[in-house]
Design an enzyme around this catalytic site. Structure first.
Site, PDB file in Angstrom:
ATOM      1  N   GLU A 111     -12.183   3.996  -7.691  1.00 64.09           N
ATOM      2  CA  GLU A 111     -11.852   5.370  -8.102  1.00 64.09           C
ATOM      3  C   GLU A 111     -11.371   5.412  -9.556  1.00 64.09           C
ATOM      4  OE1 GLU A 111      -9.368   5.579  -4.539  1.00 64.09           O
ATOM      5  OE2 GLU A 111     -10.364   7.460  -4.064  1.00 64.09           O
ATOM      6  N   GLU A 131     -11.003   1.961   2.297  1.00 65.43           N
ATOM      7  CA  GLU A 131      -9.783   2.557   2.864  1.00 65.43           C
ATOM      8  C   GLU A 131      -9.880   2.781   4.366  1.00 65.43           C
ATOM      9  OE1 GLU A 131     -11.297   3.541   0.052  1.00 65.43           O
ATOM     10  OE2 GLU A 131      -9.821   4.085  -1.473  1.00 65.43           O
TER      11      GLU A 131
HETATM   12  C1  HXC Z   1      -2.029  -5.460  -2.509  1.00 67.57           C
HETATM   13  C2  HXC Z   1      -3.601  -7.103  -2.750  1.00 67.57           C
HETATM   14  C3  HXC Z   1      -4.641  -6.142  -2.720  1.00 67.57           C
HETATM   15  C4  HXC Z   1      -4.268  -4.762  -2.582  1.00 67.57           C
HETATM   16  C5  HXC Z   1      -5.535  -8.080  -2.937  1.00 67.57           C
HETATM   17  N1  HXC Z   1      -4.210  -8.283  -2.894  1.00 67.57           N
HETATM   18  N2  HXC Z   1      -5.821  -6.794  -2.831  1.00 67.57           N
HETATM   19  N3  HXC Z   1      -2.305  -6.758  -2.660  1.00 67.57           N
HETATM   20  N4  HXC Z   1      -2.955  -4.492  -2.482  1.00 67.57           N
HETATM   21  N5  HXC Z   1      -5.174  -3.769  -2.580  1.00 67.57           N
HETATM   22  C6  HXC Z   1      -3.475  -9.550  -2.983  1.00 67.57           C
HETATM   23  C7  HXC Z   1      -3.573 -10.344  -1.685  1.00 67.57           C
HETATM   24  O1  HXC Z   1      -2.632  -9.884  -0.757  1.00 67.57           O
HETATM   25  C8  HXC Z   1      -3.297 -11.742  -2.175  1.00 67.57           C
HETATM   26  O2  HXC Z   1      -1.905 -11.883  -2.372  1.00 67.57           O
HETATM   27  C9  HXC Z   1      -3.945 -11.758  -3.546  1.00 67.57           C
HETATM   28  O3  HXC Z   1      -4.074 -10.406  -3.945  1.00 67.57           O
HETATM   29  C10 HXC Z   1      -5.335 -12.382  -3.522  1.00 67.57           C
HETATM   30  O4  HXC Z   1      -6.099 -11.701  -2.547  1.00 67.57           O
HETATM   31  P1  HXC Z   1      -6.911 -12.480  -1.399  1.00 67.57           P
HETATM   32  O5  HXC Z   1      -7.137 -11.496  -0.315  1.00 67.57           O
HETATM   33  O6  HXC Z   1      -6.257 -13.768  -1.046  1.00 67.57           O
HETATM   34  O7  HXC Z   1      -8.277 -12.796  -2.193  1.00 67.57           O
HETATM   35  P2  HXC Z   1      -9.730 -13.000  -1.587  1.00 67.57           P
HETATM   36  O8  HXC Z   1      -9.674 -13.797  -0.308  1.00 67.57           O
HETATM   37  O9  HXC Z   1     -10.549 -13.496  -2.724  1.00 67.57           O
HETATM   38  O10 HXC Z   1     -10.222 -11.535  -1.145  1.00 67.57           O
HETATM   39  C11 HXC Z   1     -10.428 -10.533  -2.145  1.00 67.57           C
HETATM   40  C12 HXC Z   1     -10.519  -9.116  -1.487  1.00 67.57           C
HETATM   41  C13 HXC Z   1      -9.281  -8.881  -0.594  1.00 67.57           C
HETATM   42  C14 HXC Z   1     -11.798  -9.029  -0.639  1.00 67.57           C
HETATM   43  C15 HXC Z   1     -10.623  -8.103  -2.625  1.00 67.57           C
HETATM   44  O11 HXC Z   1      -8.102  -9.169  -1.370  1.00 67.57           O
HETATM   45  C16 HXC Z   1      -9.150  -7.484  -0.100  1.00 67.57           C
HETATM   46  O12 HXC Z   1      -9.838  -7.107   0.850  1.00 67.57           O
HETATM   47  N6  HXC Z   1      -8.249  -6.704  -0.679  1.00 67.57           N
HETATM   48  C17 HXC Z   1      -7.961  -5.353  -0.231  1.00 67.57           C
HETATM   49  C18 HXC Z   1      -9.067  -4.409  -0.634  1.00 67.57           C
HETATM   50  C19 HXC Z   1      -8.780  -3.001  -0.171  1.00 67.57           C
HETATM   51  O13 HXC Z   1      -8.702  -2.720   1.052  1.00 67.57           O
HETATM   52  N7  HXC Z   1      -8.617  -2.055  -1.120  1.00 67.57           N
HETATM   53  C20 HXC Z   1      -8.317  -0.668  -0.786  1.00 67.57           C
HETATM   54  C21 HXC Z   1      -6.836  -0.449  -0.803  1.00 67.57           C
HETATM   55  S1  HXC Z   1      -6.429   1.187  -0.316  1.00 67.57           S
HETATM   56  P3  HXC Z   1      -1.077 -13.145  -1.785  1.00 67.57           P
HETATM   57  O14 HXC Z   1       0.346 -12.809  -2.126  1.00 67.57           O
HETATM   58  O15 HXC Z   1      -1.391 -13.230  -0.327  1.00 67.57           O
HETATM   59  O16 HXC Z   1      -1.628 -14.303  -2.579  1.00 67.57           O
HETATM   60  C22 HXC Z   1      -6.702   2.126  -1.687  1.00 67.57           C
HETATM   61  C23 HXC Z   1      -6.357   3.566  -1.539  1.00 67.57           C
HETATM   62  C24 HXC Z   1      -6.707   4.304  -2.806  1.00 67.57           C
HETATM   63  O17 HXC Z   1      -7.110   1.662  -2.687  1.00 67.57           O
HETATM   64  C25 HXC Z   1      -6.264   5.736  -2.759  1.00 67.57           C
HETATM   65  C26 HXC Z   1      -4.839   5.914  -2.990  1.00 67.57           C
HETATM   66  C27 HXC Z   1      -4.333   5.486  -4.353  1.00 67.57           C
END
Ligand code: HXC
Length: 257
Positions: A111, A131
């Site tokens: 976004e 999301e």
């Molecule tokens: C908080 C996050 C994060 C996030 C990653 N991290 N994405 N922390 N919020 N959105 C953190 C992880 O917890 C981890 O921290 C570190 O970053 C590395 O991530 P990993 O998951 O270990 O990496 P990897 O295995 O390479 O996987 C990458 C990934 C995955 C596929 C991108 O991290 C993931 O699925 N992230 C979430 C994606 C997501 O759902 N985004 C939408 C969020 S909701 P630690 O401390 O464990 O090392 C949203 C709403 C928007 O965006 C509208 C409102 C503003």
């Protein structure tokens, strides 16, 4: 303001804002939002800046809003605090913003890229609105800007399944303006921004404003707006200079006036 979660630099008339939370894949928490607003509004006001590039790291542009910061929020917290409302300030800046996207651009990351004027992606970029897998929906424009960029079918596919699309699919579907090799991403984005920043600023800003109108009005209103803006640019010194330089077979010297 000293920044914790972003880095900023300027090259010629271009500002480069780099998200810098490597341990969280540039997840967008409230500090990132506050700092991005401060930086982009500052560059927007700076007469020495003609365009802004927003980028992240090679692995992640931004993996979304910070899930750990959001998880305990309640409806009333969100409503009273106008959670996410601040991102509108970044969208509203008037100078062109290019998103240079490598790696993950998910949720709020996708976004953020979409609230820029266009996206240049590396061949490693992955876009998505996951999301729904967290029990929510996009909240920073994902359902609206994605639907306008790629159409209903693909926007529904991405928002309902939460799947990611790669750079090639993103370009094919109109989300992305160009795809380049990862190693060249920032150079290409900065060159595009420098080209924009070398052109007459009033015309650049009005072109951006007028294209944006296409998404907010009917065709006849948009065409009327375009014609009025086109007429008005003949009041600028840069129009006289640009056309005189063409007729005289010389390079124009624009004054942004
Ligand atoms: C908080 C996050 C994060 C996030 C990653 N991290 N994405 N922390 N919020 N959105 C953190 C992880 O917890 C981890 O921290 C570190 O970053 C590395 O991530 P990993 O998951 O270990 O990496 P990897 O295995 O390479 O996987 C990458 C990934 C995955 C596929 C991108 O991290 C993931 O699925 N992230 C979430 C994606 C997501 O759902 N985004 C939408 C969020 S909701 P630690 O401390 O464990 O090392 C949203 C709403 C928007 O965006 C509208 C409102 C503003």
């Amino acid at each position: 303001m000293a920044y914790e979660t972003i880095k900023v630099e300027t090259r010629d008339r271009v500002a480069i804002v780099t998200l810098n939370r490597p341990d969280a894949l540039n997840a967008l928490n409230s500090t990132v939002m506050t700092e991005l607003i401060d930086a982009t509004e500052g560059f927007d006001r700076d007469a020495g800046i003609g365009a802004i590039v927003i980028t992240g790291s090679e692995k992640a542009f931004a993996a979304g809003a910070d899930i750990k910061e959001m998880q305990s929020l309640t409806f009333v917290d969100n409503y009273l605090g106008d959670f996410i409302g601040g991102w509108d300030a970044i969208a509203r800046t008037r100078k062109p913003k290019i998103a240079a996207v490598s790696g993950y651009a998910l949720g709020g990351g996708c976004e953020l890229a979409m609230l820029c004027d266009f996206i240049i992606a590396s061949d490693t970029a992955k876009f998505g609105q996951p999301e729904i897998t967290l029990g929510v929906i996009p909240g920073m424009g994902g359902t609206q800007r994605l639907a306008r960029a790629v159409g209903k079918a693909k926007a529904m596919d991405l928002c309902l399944t939460g799947r990611m699309m790669d750079a090639e699919e993103a370009e094919r579907s109109g989300l992305v303006a160009r795809v380049v090799p990862a190693a060249e991403l920032l150079d290409v984005a900065i060159k595009a921004a420098q080209k924009i920043a070398s052109l007459p600023l009033p015309a650049v800003m009005m072109a951006k404003e007028t294209v944006d109108r296409a998404f907010e009005s009917t065709l006849s209103e948009g065409l009327r707006f375009e014609r009025r803006v086109f007429h008005s640019l003949f009041a600028t010194e840069d129009q006289k200079e640009g056309m005189a330089a063409f007729a005289e077979k010389r390079k124009p010297v624009f004054k942004n006036r």
